[in-house]
Structure formats: C-alpha cells, structure tokens
Scaffold this motif. Sequence first.
Motif, PDB file in Angstrom:
ATOM      1  N   LEU A 226      -9.019   2.618 -10.475  1.00  0.00           N
ATOM      2  CA  LEU A 226      -7.780   2.398 -11.209  1.00  0.00           C
ATOM      3  C   LEU A 226      -8.030   2.417 -12.716  1.00  0.00           C
ATOM      4  O   LEU A 226      -7.226   2.966 -13.480  1.00  0.00           O
ATOM      5  CB  LEU A 226      -7.146   1.064 -10.807  1.00  0.00           C
ATOM      6  N   GLY A 227      -9.128   1.825 -13.141  1.00  0.00           N
ATOM      7  CA  GLY A 227      -9.428   1.792 -14.566  1.00  0.00           C
ATOM      8  C   GLY A 227      -9.624   3.175 -15.157  1.00  0.00           C
ATOM      9  O   GLY A 227      -9.205   3.441 -16.292  1.00  0.00           O
ATOM     10  N   ALA A 228     -10.258   4.081 -14.398  1.00  0.00           N
ATOM     11  CA  ALA A 228     -10.466   5.444 -14.895  1.00  0.00           C
ATOM     12  C   ALA A 228      -9.145   6.138 -15.159  1.00  0.00           C
ATOM     13  O   ALA A 228      -8.995   6.907 -16.120  1.00  0.00           O
ATOM     14  CB  ALA A 228     -11.296   6.247 -13.890  1.00  0.00           C
ATOM     15  N   VAL A 229      -8.153   5.872 -14.321  1.00  0.00           N
ATOM     16  CA  VAL A 229      -6.836   6.505 -14.454  1.00  0.00           C
ATOM     17  C   VAL A 229      -5.977   5.801 -15.503  1.00  0.00           C
ATOM     18  O   VAL A 229      -5.417   6.432 -16.407  1.00  0.00           O
ATOM     19  CB  VAL A 229      -6.101   6.511 -13.093  1.00  0.00           C
ATOM     20  N   LEU A 230      -5.869   4.475 -15.376  1.00  0.00           N
ATOM     21  CA  LEU A 230      -4.914   3.724 -16.190  1.00  0.00           C
ATOM     22  C   LEU A 230      -5.443   3.386 -17.583  1.00  0.00           C
ATOM     23  O   LEU A 230      -4.691   3.448 -18.564  1.00  0.00           O
ATOM     24  CB  LEU A 230      -4.524   2.434 -15.472  1.00  0.00           C
ATOM     25  N   ASP A 231      -6.733   3.037 -17.674  1.00  0.00           N
ATOM     26  CA  ASP A 231      -7.263   2.548 -18.934  1.00  0.00           C
ATOM     27  C   ASP A 231      -8.072   3.591 -19.699  1.00  0.00           C
ATOM     28  O   ASP A 231      -8.054   3.603 -20.935  1.00  0.00           O
ATOM     29  CB  ASP A 231      -8.121   1.308 -18.695  1.00  0.00           C
ATOM     30  N   VAL A 232      -8.817   4.439 -18.982  1.00  0.00           N
ATOM     31  CA  VAL A 232      -9.656   5.436 -19.661  1.00  0.00           C
ATOM     32  C   VAL A 232      -8.858   6.704 -19.938  1.00  0.00           C
ATOM     33  O   VAL A 232      -8.647   7.087 -21.088  1.00  0.00           O
ATOM     34  CB  VAL A 232     -10.926   5.742 -18.842  1.00  0.00           C
ATOM     35  N   ALA A 233      -8.396   7.376 -18.894  1.00  0.00           N
ATOM     36  CA  ALA A 233      -7.609   8.601 -19.082  1.00  0.00           C
ATOM     37  C   ALA A 233      -6.229   8.300 -19.651  1.00  0.00           C
ATOM     38  O   ALA A 233      -5.626   9.144 -20.315  1.00  0.00           O
ATOM     39  CB  ALA A 233      -7.478   9.346 -17.757  1.00  0.00           C
ATOM     40  N   GLN A 234      -5.732   7.094 -19.389  1.00  0.00           N
ATOM     41  CA  GLN A 234      -4.392   6.685 -19.842  1.00  0.00           C
ATOM     42  C   GLN A 234      -3.343   7.729 -19.459  1.00  0.00           C
ATOM     43  O   GLN A 234      -2.570   8.218 -20.287  1.00  0.00           O
ATOM     44  CB  GLN A 234      -4.393   6.427 -21.352  1.00  0.00           C
ATOM     45  N   MET A 235      -3.322   8.040 -18.167  1.00  0.00           N
ATOM     46  CA  MET A 235      -2.383   9.025 -17.656  1.00  0.00           C
ATOM     47  C   MET A 235      -0.942   8.602 -17.890  1.00  0.00           C
ATOM     48  O   MET A 235      -0.625   7.407 -17.903  1.00  0.00           O
ATOM     49  CB  MET A 235      -2.624   9.245 -16.155  1.00  0.00           C
ATOM     50  N   GLU A 236      -0.091   9.594 -18.073  1.00  0.00           N
ATOM     51  CA  GLU A 236       1.336   9.372 -18.305  1.00  0.00           C
ATOM     52  C   GLU A 236       2.134   9.898 -17.118  1.00  0.00           C
ATOM     53  O   GLU A 236       1.688  10.792 -16.396  1.00  0.00           O
ATOM     54  CB  GLU A 236       1.782  10.101 -19.572  1.00  0.00           C
ATOM     55  N   PRO A 237       3.345   9.370 -16.900  1.00  0.00           N
ATOM     56  CA  PRO A 237       4.198   9.913 -15.844  1.00  0.00           C
ATOM     57  C   PRO A 237       4.396  11.418 -16.031  1.00  0.00           C
ATOM     58  O   PRO A 237       4.611  11.895 -17.145  1.00  0.00           O
ATOM     59  CB  PRO A 237       5.521   9.152 -16.043  1.00  0.00           C
ATOM     60  N   GLY A 238       4.289  12.149 -14.925  1.00  0.00           N
ATOM     61  CA  GLY A 238       4.455  13.592 -14.974  1.00  0.00           C
ATOM     62  C   GLY A 238       3.170  14.359 -15.184  1.00  0.00           C
ATOM     63  O   GLY A 238       3.135  15.584 -14.973  1.00  0.00           O
ATOM     64  N   ASP A 239       2.088  13.691 -15.597  1.00  0.00           N
ATOM     65  CA  ASP A 239       0.803  14.377 -15.779  1.00  0.00           C
ATOM     66  C   ASP A 239       0.311  14.947 -14.458  1.00  0.00           C
ATOM     67  O   ASP A 239       0.589  14.402 -13.384  1.00  0.00           O
ATOM     68  CB  ASP A 239      -0.257  13.419 -16.324  1.00  0.00           C
ATOM     69  N   SER A 240      -0.453  16.025 -14.563  1.00  0.00           N
ATOM     70  CA  SER A 240      -1.142  16.564 -13.389  1.00  0.00           C
ATOM     71  C   SER A 240      -2.587  16.083 -13.409  1.00  0.00           C
ATOM     72  O   SER A 240      -3.178  15.875 -14.474  1.00  0.00           O
ATOM     73  CB  SER A 240      -1.101  18.093 -13.394  1.00  0.00           C
ATOM     74  N   VAL A 241      -3.164  15.884 -12.216  1.00  0.00           N
ATOM     75  CA  VAL A 241      -4.519  15.354 -12.122  1.00  0.00           C
ATOM     76  C   VAL A 241      -5.238  15.963 -10.936  1.00  0.00           C
ATOM     77  O   VAL A 241      -4.634  16.231  -9.888  1.00  0.00           O
ATOM     78  CB  VAL A 241      -4.504  13.804 -11.996  1.00  0.00           C
ATOM     79  N   THR A 242      -6.536  16.199 -11.126  1.00  0.00           N
ATOM     80  CA  THR A 242      -7.418  16.588 -10.034  1.00  0.00           C
ATOM     81  C   THR A 242      -8.426  15.476  -9.814  1.00  0.00           C
ATOM     82  O   THR A 242      -9.002  14.957 -10.782  1.00  0.00           O
ATOM     83  CB  THR A 242      -8.173  17.888 -10.350  1.00  0.00           C
ATOM     84  N   VAL A 243      -8.636  15.110  -8.577  1.00  0.00           N
ATOM     85  CA  VAL A 243      -9.668  14.138  -8.216  1.00  0.00           C
ATOM     86  C   VAL A 243     -10.715  14.869  -7.375  1.00  0.00           C
ATOM     87  O   VAL A 243     -10.404  15.371  -6.291  1.00  0.00           O
ATOM     88  CB  VAL A 243      -9.083  12.949  -7.434  1.00  0.00           C
ATOM     89  N   VAL A 244     -11.934  14.944  -7.880  1.00  0.00           N
ATOM     90  CA  VAL A 244     -13.020  15.633  -7.183  1.00  0.00           C
ATOM     91  C   VAL A 244     -13.857  14.594  -6.447  1.00  0.00           C
ATOM     92  O   VAL A 244     -14.593  13.827  -7.062  1.00  0.00           O
ATOM     93  CB  VAL A 244     -13.897  16.435  -8.167  1.00  0.00           C
ATOM     94  N   GLY A 245     -13.720  14.554  -5.142  1.00  0.00           N
ATOM     95  CA  GLY A 245     -14.407  13.566  -4.325  1.00  0.00           C
ATOM     96  C   GLY A 245     -13.461  12.456  -3.940  1.00  0.00           C
ATOM     97  O   GLY A 245     -12.973  11.715  -4.800  1.00  0.00           O
ATOM     98  N   CYS A 246     -13.161  12.344  -2.653  1.00  0.00           N
ATOM     99  CA  CYS A 246     -12.166  11.369  -2.192  1.00  0.00           C
ATOM    100  C   CYS A 246     -12.778  10.361  -1.232  1.00  0.00           C
ATOM    101  O   CYS A 246     -12.313  10.162  -0.110  1.00  0.00           O
ATOM    102  CB  CYS A 246     -10.982  12.088  -1.547  1.00  0.00           C
ATOM    103  N   GLY A 247     -13.839   9.711  -1.693  1.00  0.00           N
ATOM    104  CA  GLY A 247     -14.390   8.573  -0.986  1.00  0.00           C
ATOM    105  C   GLY A 247     -13.727   7.312  -1.491  1.00  0.00           C
ATOM    106  O   GLY A 247     -12.575   7.321  -1.927  1.00  0.00           O
ATOM    107  N   HIS A 248     -14.461   6.201  -1.481  1.00  0.00           N
ATOM    108  CA  HIS A 248     -13.820   4.928  -1.817  1.00  0.00           C
ATOM    109  C   HIS A 248     -13.406   4.847  -3.276  1.00  0.00           C
ATOM    110  O   HIS A 248     -12.503   4.098  -3.620  1.00  0.00           O
ATOM    111  CB  HIS A 248     -14.733   3.761  -1.422  1.00  0.00           C
ATOM    112  N   LEU A 249     -14.021   5.652  -4.147  1.00  0.00           N
ATOM    113  CA  LEU A 249     -13.632   5.656  -5.551  1.00  0.00           C
ATOM    114  C   LEU A 249     -12.473   6.630  -5.792  1.00  0.00           C
ATOM    115  O   LEU A 249     -11.461   6.276  -6.407  1.00  0.00           O
ATOM    116  CB  LEU A 249     -14.834   6.031  -6.421  1.00  0.00           C
ATOM    117  N   GLY A 250     -12.604   7.844  -5.289  1.00  0.00           N
ATOM    118  CA  GLY A 250     -11.573   8.843  -5.512  1.00  0.00           C
ATOM    119  C   GLY A 250     -10.230   8.481  -4.909  1.00  0.00           C
ATOM    120  O   GLY A 250      -9.172   8.776  -5.491  1.00  0.00           O
ATOM    121  N   LEU A 251     -10.252   7.830  -3.767  1.00  0.00           N
ATOM    122  CA  LEU A 251      -8.981   7.447  -3.143  1.00  0.00           C
ATOM    123  C   LEU A 251      -8.269   6.357  -3.939  1.00  0.00           C
ATOM    124  O   LEU A 251      -7.034   6.308  -3.958  1.00  0.00           O
ATOM    125  CB  LEU A 251      -9.215   7.008  -1.696  1.00  0.00           C
TER     126      LEU A 251
END
Length: 367
Positions: free
Chosen positions: A165-190
């Motif tokens: 969550l921190g990588a998305v919300l605090d580091v990348a600071q994603m905004e509504p409508g942004d597109s995102v790719t997650v490479v690796g969907c284990g316990h961190l990616g999910l």
Amino acid sequence: MRAAVVPDTGRLEVATVSLRAIQADEVLVRLDAAAMCITDTLSLDGSGLTPFPLIPGHSATGLVVEAGSGTERVSVGDRVVIVGSVQCRRCYYCSHGSPGACEQIYGGMNREIGVDRDGNTIHADGGVATLAEAMIYRESNVVVVDSSADPRHLAMLGCGIVSGLGAVLDVAQMEPGDSVTVVGCGHLGLWMIQAARLVGAGQIIAVEPIEERRMLAARFGATDLVDPADGDPVEAVRALTEGRGTDVALEAAGRTAAMEQAFAMTRGGGTMVPTGMESPTATVTLHGYEFAIGSKRILSSQTGGGDIIDMIPRFARLMDDGRLDPAAMVTDVYDLDDIATAFEDLRNRKGITGIVRLNAPESGELT
C-alpha cells in the motif's frame, strides 16, 4: 522461549533461546503471529547481511510485556505490529523526510538478542527476527495499533501491507484515473493491486506467470491480466496502453529482470517503483536512452516509504473499515514446528501469504 534458528547456511531448526535483558530503548514482545516473506529465504541461503546463527522473519504482531525506561511511544500491554524496517525519528534521514533510509536499518543488522543452549550468540535477522515466541525489539521497530482484527491479518501489516500500500499511496502517490502495471502478484503485488483499486486507478495491469495469482489479481481489481509465458510482457503492456506504457509501474517480483521490465513498461514521464530484491549484490541494467532522457522517475521504496509510525495505524483502519481483504491473502497457517515446510512452500511459490502461529490460539482470536 522457542524460535526458528538458522545456525548456518541452509540449516533451519527450532531451538530454545534465552533472551538477554532489554535495553532502555527496547521492548519485549510476546508474539502472536508472524507473516512469511520470500526475502526470508535470503538469509537462510547465506545471502543476507546478518551473521549466523540468526532468527529470521520481519513481520508480526504481539503484545508488549516489558518496556525499557527510555521508550516514548510504547507501553506494557500495547498491541504492536513489528515492521521490517525502523523509524528512529532522530537521525539525519528521519529528520529530513526520508525515514525509509533511517540509519538504524543497516546499523542494526548485527543485533545480538540472546544465546542458545550451547552459549552461542543469536542474532536478529535484519535487526528484527519474528519467528519466535517472544523477542526484544528496538522501539523504532514496532508501532502500536488499536485494532481488533485477527492477528493473522495484523501480522501482514509489517511487510506486505505496509510495503504494498505504501508503494502505491505514499511513494508513487497515484491519483484517481492513473494507469498502473504491477509486475509480480504474490503477497506484495496483490496488496499493490488492492491499493490501486482504493485509489480509483483507471487501468490496473497484472503481470504474473502463476494462474492462481492472476485470478486473485482480477478479484482484487486488475482490469487486464498478462501471462509472461504468452510472449514479451513489455510489448503486451504497451499494446494495452496504445504503445505508451502505464503512468505507474510497480515491481513486486524480487527479480532484476522484473525491475528492468517495469522500467520499460513505464510511459515517458511516468513513475517506476522497485520494491523487491533478488540479492544484496544484484545489479539492474536499464535502457540508456529511456534512462537518460525518458523523463521517467525511479522511486525506490523501502517499506512503502518508511513512515511506519503514520502508515501502520492508517492501514490498520482501512482493514478495520473493510476496505482491504486480508482473509483472501492468508493461504496457509503453520505452527512453529512446521517452519521447514513454511520455508519450502515459500521457495515453491505455494499460496500467497503463509502465517506462522506463535502464541495465538487456533481460532486466531486475540487473547
């Protein structure tokens, strides 16, 4: 108390350890549950930075049973989350808005926390150590939470949840409508995908070779699924984004190849966030043209930015409010005596998150 101990490279046993007395800035915690993470295998394989013998693990929850005279945030009886990072609030990095680089992170790799029956000094892996019935932690390593959630879920706050969550919300600071790719969907990616859904991402692309994990990614909000076995995943992501790549690309696979791919999947002017680690000495090679003049930002993410004192309670509230789905993330629960199986399952990428039950009852309810 009993603990999982790695006496030397490739060896793992459950042994009795006598903890030393706590120091002024430390607390003694009776642990209820610990969450497993693939990076725990690095120390077992001899690739870590902590001397043997050591106790592995870096994410857990428990109750404080003793607090040193110099502690300021934590008291006896508090429920705490043990985090795979530290935030001392005093060093140069913490006081300059960079708690993810706190000097106690590397400065605590050689923490001695007790002895075994033969008198050998036992170290806390990464300065943390959670695969034990009780453990001594620096106050900077724990965060108080006011939550009645299942301890098996709270245990994930110290690594997967805070980092994802921190990588998305605090580091990348994603905004509504942004597109995102997650490479690796284990316990961190999910967890990243759950966070992107919370933000209101316009497009969530999950890149993952294991079908079960791709299906979970879709359940959590992924709009597009990419199996690397079907061809070049970079080209697949570009094809899904009119050739641009996504606004944000997050690496959560723990492989250098995944980091290189995530960088290539990031659009010009976008943000790439690496979060995994193949080994402490691994190197990443990036396309020189895109690196030099692609206007891309690379934002390293130590435990979601490292502001654990703020993030842990904030993310615990999201869990309590039902905005996160921790139950689906827990796929295996082990007793301490089953720790060898837990590590084997990690290596085989079995399930999503394995939880080691320490002092919590089988029901998972807090006592």
